[in-house]
Design an enzyme around this catalytic site. Structure first.
Site, short mmCIF file in Angstrom:
data_model
loop_
_atom_site.label_atom_id
_atom_site.label_comp_id
_atom_site.label_asym_id
_atom_site.label_seq_id
_atom_site.Cartn_x
_atom_site.Cartn_y
_atom_site.Cartn_z
N LYS A 87 -1.05 -3.10 1.50
CA LYS A 87 -0.81 -2.49 2.82
C LYS A 87 -0.35 -1.04 2.66
O LYS A 87 -0.88 -0.14 3.29
CB LYS A 87 0.26 -3.26 3.61
CG LYS A 87 -0.09 -4.70 3.92
CD LYS A 87 0.98 -5.36 4.76
CE LYS A 87 2.34 -5.47 4.07
NZ LYS A 87 2.35 -6.31 2.86
N ARG B 238 5.61 -9.04 11.69
CA ARG B 238 5.43 -10.08 10.67
C ARG B 238 5.58 -11.46 11.26
O ARG B 238 5.31 -12.44 10.59
CB ARG B 238 6.48 -9.88 9.58
CG ARG B 238 5.89 -9.39 8.26
CD ARG B 238 7.01 -9.27 7.26
NE ARG B 238 6.58 -9.26 5.91
CZ ARG B 238 6.37 -8.17 5.18
NH1 ARG B 238 6.43 -6.99 5.71
NH2 ARG B 238 6.06 -8.27 3.91
N ARG C 287 4.62 -3.26 -10.02
CA ARG C 287 4.86 -2.23 -8.99
C ARG C 287 6.15 -1.47 -9.26
O ARG C 287 7.18 -2.06 -9.54
CB ARG C 287 4.93 -2.89 -7.61
CG ARG C 287 5.37 -1.92 -6.52
CD ARG C 287 4.98 -2.36 -5.14
NE ARG C 287 5.76 -3.48 -4.64
CZ ARG C 287 5.54 -4.04 -3.45
NH1 ARG C 287 4.58 -3.57 -2.66
NH2 ARG C 287 6.26 -5.06 -3.05
N ARG D 119 11.49 -2.90 -7.44
CA ARG D 119 12.23 -3.53 -6.35
C ARG D 119 12.81 -4.86 -6.81
O ARG D 119 12.15 -5.62 -7.50
CB ARG D 119 11.30 -3.74 -5.14
CG ARG D 119 11.09 -2.50 -4.33
CD ARG D 119 9.97 -2.61 -3.33
NE ARG D 119 9.95 -3.85 -2.57
CZ ARG D 119 9.04 -4.13 -1.64
NH1 ARG D 119 8.08 -3.25 -1.35
NH2 ARG D 119 9.08 -5.26 -0.99
N ARG E 140 8.71 -15.00 -1.01
CA ARG E 140 8.09 -14.08 -0.04
C ARG E 140 6.67 -14.50 0.28
O ARG E 140 6.24 -14.44 1.43
CB ARG E 140 8.11 -12.66 -0.59
CG ARG E 140 9.47 -12.03 -0.48
CD ARG E 140 9.60 -10.86 -1.42
NE ARG E 140 8.73 -9.76 -1.04
CZ ARG E 140 8.23 -8.88 -1.90
NH1 ARG E 140 8.50 -9.00 -3.19
NH2 ARG E 140 7.48 -7.90 -1.49
N1 LIG Z 1 -4.30 -3.51 -10.18
C1 LIG Z 1 -4.34 -3.13 -8.89
N2 LIG Z 1 -3.20 -2.78 -8.29
C2 LIG Z 1 -3.27 -2.38 -6.99
C3 LIG Z 1 -4.49 -2.31 -6.27
N3 LIG Z 1 -4.20 -1.88 -5.00
C4 LIG Z 1 -2.87 -1.69 -4.95
N4 LIG Z 1 -2.30 -1.97 -6.15
C5 LIG Z 1 -0.89 -1.92 -6.56
O1 LIG Z 1 -0.35 -3.20 -6.19
C6 LIG Z 1 1.00 -3.05 -5.76
C7 LIG Z 1 1.13 -3.58 -4.34
O2 LIG Z 1 0.47 -2.69 -3.45
P1 LIG Z 1 1.24 -2.17 -2.13
O3 LIG Z 1 0.36 -1.17 -1.47
O4 LIG Z 1 2.63 -1.77 -2.47
O5 LIG Z 1 1.22 -3.57 -1.30
P2 LIG Z 1 2.05 -4.08 -0.03
O6 LIG Z 1 3.18 -4.89 -0.57
O7 LIG Z 1 1.07 -4.91 0.74
O8 LIG Z 1 2.49 -2.85 0.73
C8 LIG Z 1 1.36 -1.57 -5.92
O9 LIG Z 1 1.97 -1.39 -7.18
C9 LIG Z 1 -0.02 -0.87 -5.88
O10 LIG Z 1 -0.02 0.35 -6.60
C10 LIG Z 1 -5.69 -2.68 -6.96
O11 LIG Z 1 -6.80 -2.64 -6.42
N5 LIG Z 1 -5.55 -3.07 -8.26
N1 LIG Z 2 8.96 -7.02 9.63
C1 LIG Z 2 9.63 -7.08 8.46
C2 LIG Z 2 9.28 -6.26 7.36
C3 LIG Z 2 9.98 -6.35 6.18
N2 LIG Z 2 11.02 -7.22 6.08
C4 LIG Z 2 11.81 -7.35 4.83
O1 LIG Z 2 11.49 -6.31 3.93
C5 LIG Z 2 10.93 -6.84 2.72
C6 LIG Z 2 9.92 -5.87 2.15
O2 LIG Z 2 8.88 -5.67 3.06
P1 LIG Z 2 7.67 -4.66 2.75
O3 LIG Z 2 6.78 -4.68 3.94
O4 LIG Z 2 8.19 -3.36 2.25
O5 LIG Z 2 6.98 -5.26 1.46
P2 LIG Z 2 6.00 -6.41 1.12
O6 LIG Z 2 6.85 -7.66 1.27
O7 LIG Z 2 4.83 -6.40 2.03
O8 LIG Z 2 5.65 -6.08 -0.30
C7 LIG Z 2 10.40 -8.20 3.12
O9 LIG Z 2 10.28 -9.08 2.02
C8 LIG Z 2 11.50 -8.65 4.09
O10 LIG Z 2 12.66 -9.06 3.39
C9 LIG Z 2 11.37 -8.02 7.16
O11 LIG Z 2 12.28 -8.82 7.06
N3 LIG Z 2 10.66 -7.95 8.33
#
Ligand SMILES: Nc1nc2c(ncn2[C@@H]2O[C@H](COP(=O)(O)OP(=O)(O)O)[C@@H](O)[C@H]2O)c(=O)[nH]1
Ligand SMILES: Nc1ccn([C@@H]2O[C@H](COP(=O)(O)OP(=O)(O)O)[C@@H](O)[C@H]2O)c(=O)n1
Length: 223
Positions: A18, A92, A126, A159, A170
């Site tokens: 995301k 969420r 990450r 993190r 999660r």
């Molecule tokens: N190996 C790999 N890592 C990715 C890819 N896309 C995103 N990432 C990495 O995966 C992790 C999660 O992505 P992030 O955008 O933070 O996901 P979110 O938790 O949904 O916001 C981060 O460290 C990104 O840099 C991909 O296509 N391949």
């Molecule tokens: N709407 C939301 C968004 C985030 N969060 C909290 O924030 C943490 C991190 O959210 P984030 O969107 O940065 O990360 P990801 O869980 O998608 O990697 C989540 O695991 C929840 O603990 C929440 O409680 N409610």
């Protein structure tokens, strides 16, 4: 091309990309990327009232109560009323989606469907720059210098909630909470789902979709 302000949401489990996709959309289309997780982490760093309350939930991989995150996000959205925006991590839950409904009509919901094993691998690699929320991955997009943010030269951190125990919680919680939100947006006809294991393969489709709503800042194609 619609001239109204874009109201978009990106949904997906932790690690689905995301933040990565939102960062690319924000750069390509010049719109505001609002990450609820980043706002919570900023509040925790600042030891604000919200931060102190949220800390215990984030550490355990749990969602903070709906009214807390909703009031944080409503305050942020009020400041951005005259801009295109893109929400990352909010809503969420169904309660959060209903709160968002009361202030706007969404134009676009992007839903990222990524296999479970891929999510676990990505989260363990990450690293983030806490002040800006910039996200790196030791395999996918490593920093120029190991452990250092490319822009500020400041240290990167992992993190707490990306540790394996919190990740498992999660991912499980995400599924339960997100299902009714996905159903709601599907029934409205605004949901666009993308599946795969690589953001670079999904990105051109996302770019084309967003281009149908907002004009890109630079008129070059996604690559
Ligand atoms: N190996 C790999 N890592 C990715 C890819 N896309 C995103 N990432 C990495 O995966 C992790 C999660 O992505 P992030 O955008 O933070 O996901 P979110 O938790 O949904 O916001 C981060 O460290 C990104 O840099 C991909 O296509 N391949
Ligand atoms: N709407 C939301 C968004 C985030 N969060 C909290 O924030 C943490 C991190 O959210 P984030 O969107 O940065 O990360 P990801 O869980 O998608 O990697 C989540 O695991 C929840 O603990 C929440 O409680 N409610």
């Amino acid at each position: 091309m619609a001239s109204k302000l874009l109201r978009a949401v990106v949904l997906g489990p932790p690690g689905s990309g995301k933040g990565t996709v939102c960062q690319r959309i924000a750069e390509s289309f010049g719109l505001q990327h609002l990450s609820s997780g980043h706002f919570l982490r900023e509040n925790i760093r600042a030891k604000s009232e919200v931060g102190v309350l949220a800390k215990q939930y984030l550490e355990q991989g749990l969602l903070v109560p709906d009214h807390v995150i909703t009031s944080v996000m409503m305050m942020e959205l009020e400041k951005k009323q005259s801009q295109h925006w893109l929400l990352d991590g909010f809503p969420r839950t169904l309660v959060q989606a209903e709160a968002l409904d009361r202030i706007c009509d969404l134009d676009l919901v992007i839903n990222l469907n990524i296999p479970f094993e891929t999510l676990k691998d990505r989260l363990s690699a990450r690293w983030i720059h806490p002040a800006s929320g910039r996200v790196y991955n030791m395999e996918f997009n490593p920093p120029d210098v190991h452990g250092i943010d490319d822009i500020t030269g400041e240290p990167l951190i992992q993190r707490e909630d990306d540790k394996p125990d919190a990740v498992a919680v999660r991912l499980r919680k995400y599924k339960e909470a997100a299902k009714p939100v996905i159903e709601l947006y599907k029934s409205r006809g605004v949901l666009h789902s993308f599946s795969g294991t690589e953001t670079n393969k999904i990105w051109p489709y996302v770019y084309t979709l967003v281009s149908s709503k907002v004009r890109p800042v630079h008129s070059k194609e996604a690559n």
